[in-house]
Scaffold this motif. Structure first.
Motif, PDB file in Angstrom:
ATOM      1  N   ASP A   8       0.816  -1.220   0.000  1.00 25.14           N
ATOM      2  CA  ASP A   8       0.000   0.000   0.000  1.00 25.14           C
ATOM      3  C   ASP A   8       0.848   1.268   0.000  1.00 25.14           C
ATOM      4  O   ASP A   8       0.440   2.297  -0.539  1.00 25.14           O
ATOM      5  CB  ASP A   8      -0.936   0.017   1.217  1.00 25.14           C
ATOM      6  CG  ASP A   8      -2.080  -0.969   1.076  1.00 25.14           C
ATOM      7  OD1 ASP A   8      -2.348  -1.407  -0.068  1.00 25.14           O
ATOM      8  OD2 ASP A   8      -2.717  -1.305   2.102  1.00 25.14           O
ATOM      9  N   ASN A   9       2.020   1.200   0.676  1.00 28.84           N
ATOM     10  CA  ASN A   9       2.931   2.341   0.768  1.00 28.84           C
ATOM     11  C   ASN A   9       2.168   3.623   1.134  1.00 28.84           C
ATOM     12  O   ASN A   9       2.184   4.616   0.387  1.00 28.84           O
ATOM     13  CB  ASN A   9       3.684   2.530  -0.553  1.00 28.84           C
ATOM     14  CG  ASN A   9       4.874   3.470  -0.417  1.00 28.84           C
ATOM     15  OD1 ASN A   9       5.289   3.829   0.685  1.00 28.84           O
ATOM     16  ND2 ASN A   9       5.417   3.894  -1.547  1.00 28.84           N
ATOM     17  N   HIS A  67       3.918   6.937   0.917  1.00 29.97           N
ATOM     18  CA  HIS A  67       4.535   7.213  -0.385  1.00 29.97           C
ATOM     19  C   HIS A  67       6.065   7.254  -0.280  1.00 29.97           C
ATOM     20  O   HIS A  67       6.717   8.157  -0.798  1.00 29.97           O
ATOM     21  CB  HIS A  67       4.007   8.539  -0.958  1.00 29.97           C
ATOM     22  CG  HIS A  67       2.514   8.612  -1.014  1.00 29.97           C
ATOM     23  ND1 HIS A  67       1.764   7.861  -1.893  1.00 29.97           N
ATOM     24  CD2 HIS A  67       1.626   9.338  -0.267  1.00 29.97           C
ATOM     25  CE1 HIS A  67       0.473   8.121  -1.708  1.00 29.97           C
ATOM     26  NE2 HIS A  67       0.365   9.002  -0.729  1.00 29.97           N
ATOM     27  N   THR A 103      10.006   5.961  -0.867  1.00 33.18           N
ATOM     28  CA  THR A 103      10.822   5.441  -1.960  1.00 33.18           C
ATOM     29  C   THR A 103      12.067   4.816  -1.349  1.00 33.18           C
ATOM     30  O   THR A 103      12.322   4.957  -0.141  1.00 33.18           O
ATOM     31  CB  THR A 103      11.242   6.568  -2.914  1.00 33.18           C
ATOM     32  OG1 THR A 103      12.063   7.511  -2.190  1.00 33.18           O
ATOM     33  CG2 THR A 103      10.031   7.296  -3.484  1.00 33.18           C
ATOM     34  N   SER A 119      13.987   7.678   0.210  1.00 31.46           N
ATOM     35  CA  SER A 119      13.463   8.256   1.453  1.00 31.46           C
ATOM     36  C   SER A 119      13.610   7.292   2.627  1.00 31.46           C
ATOM     37  O   SER A 119      13.874   7.713   3.758  1.00 31.46           O
ATOM     38  CB  SER A 119      11.994   8.671   1.274  1.00 31.46           C
ATOM     39  OG  SER A 119      11.178   7.549   0.974  1.00 31.46           O
TER      40      SER A 119
END
Length: 270
Positions: free
Chosen positions: A102-103, A106, A108, A111
């Motif tokens: 689901d992340n 957001h 990466t 990050s």
């Protein structure tokens, strides 16, 4: 540790925590069978978790699927080991997989790496306490070997700091750790971040994933200060046990999740 041994250890700790948790409103187990379903797209297999033939979905409504068969087997075991009620809060591998799918924040690779690197700058095992003689001696005995082993393996020059003004990690060493972290895929980094945040250390999970530290040994190192203080001032035994079991479960699940997502050669025959 082997996959089966780490998975067994992790499952045992999870069940122990679940049995000791306070009574909360929990969903009753509604399924009988748990299976790993394999689907191949363009020659690439994906593994899904099915309850009585129905694929489990994440909070975001996506299928709970992954590219690692051993991980799928371990997650299936989490669901199969549930008894009358589903202790989803203690199903760490399932939770990590759902987070990776689901992340929600957001994240990466970059990050997550940056977040982990923040913990390296204040790593628990890099800051010693010269004002406490007993603690200082314990840190020399237990943390220095870990620092030395990390330096040898990473070709770094980490040094213990004697106060919070000092910076034990040089820019060059930071680059080496960043390169090491970026060598992992997004899923593996999700597990490493969980282990690092749980232990407030990068060196401890690093030692685990490199097979230099077992789960119990890692917990001993991460909780060293707490243990020394408990000997000096006394402890509440049950509270200490709960802290230890919780950290052991978090560390083991995070490192196991990272390991199973970065070692594709592992098969179910192990």
């Amino acid at each position: 540790l082997s996959f089966l041994r780490m998975s067994s250890l992790f499952s045992r700790f999870s069940r122990r925590l679940a049995s000791s948790a306070s009574a909360l409103v929990k969903r009753e187990r509604f399924y009988k069978e748990v299976n790993v379903v394999t689907e191949t797209t363009a020659g690439v297999p994906q593994y899904k978790i099915a309850l009585d033939g129905r694929v489990v979905k994440t909070m975001g409504g996506k299928p709970l699927q992954m590219g690692s068969e051993p991980l799928a087997m371990a997650i299936a075991e989490e669901w199969a080991s549930q008894e009358k009620h589903i202790e989803q809060g203690h199903m760490r591998l399932s939770g990590l997989a759902m987070t990776a799918i689901d992340n929600p924040l957001h994240m990466t690779k970059e990050s997550i790496t940056a977040t982990i690197m923040e913990y390296l700058a204040t790593d628990t095992v890099l800051f010693f306490a010269p004002e406490n003689e007993a603690l200082m001696e314990a840190q020399k005995s237990f943390w220095v070997p870990l620092i030395d082993a990390t330096n040898q393996e990473m070709n770094t020059k980490l040094q213990p700091a004697l106060d919070f003004v000092a910076e034990p990690v040089s820019p060059e060493d930071r680059r080496k750790f960043e390169s090491w972290l970026m060598s992992y895929n997004f899923w593996a980094l999700t597990g490493l971040q969980y282990a690092v945040q749980s232990s407030k250390s990068v060196l401890v999970p690093h030692g685990m994933i490199k097979h230099r530290l077992g789960a119990r040994e890692a917990v001993e190192l991460a909780l060293l200060e707490q243990r020394v203080q408990a000997k000096q001032w006394g402890e509440v035994e049950w509270a200490h046990t709960m802290d230890e079991e919780e950290l052991c479960t978090r560390l083991t699940s995070g490192v196991l999740f990272a390991y199973l997502n970065s070692n594709q050669f592992i098969t179910k025959t192990l």
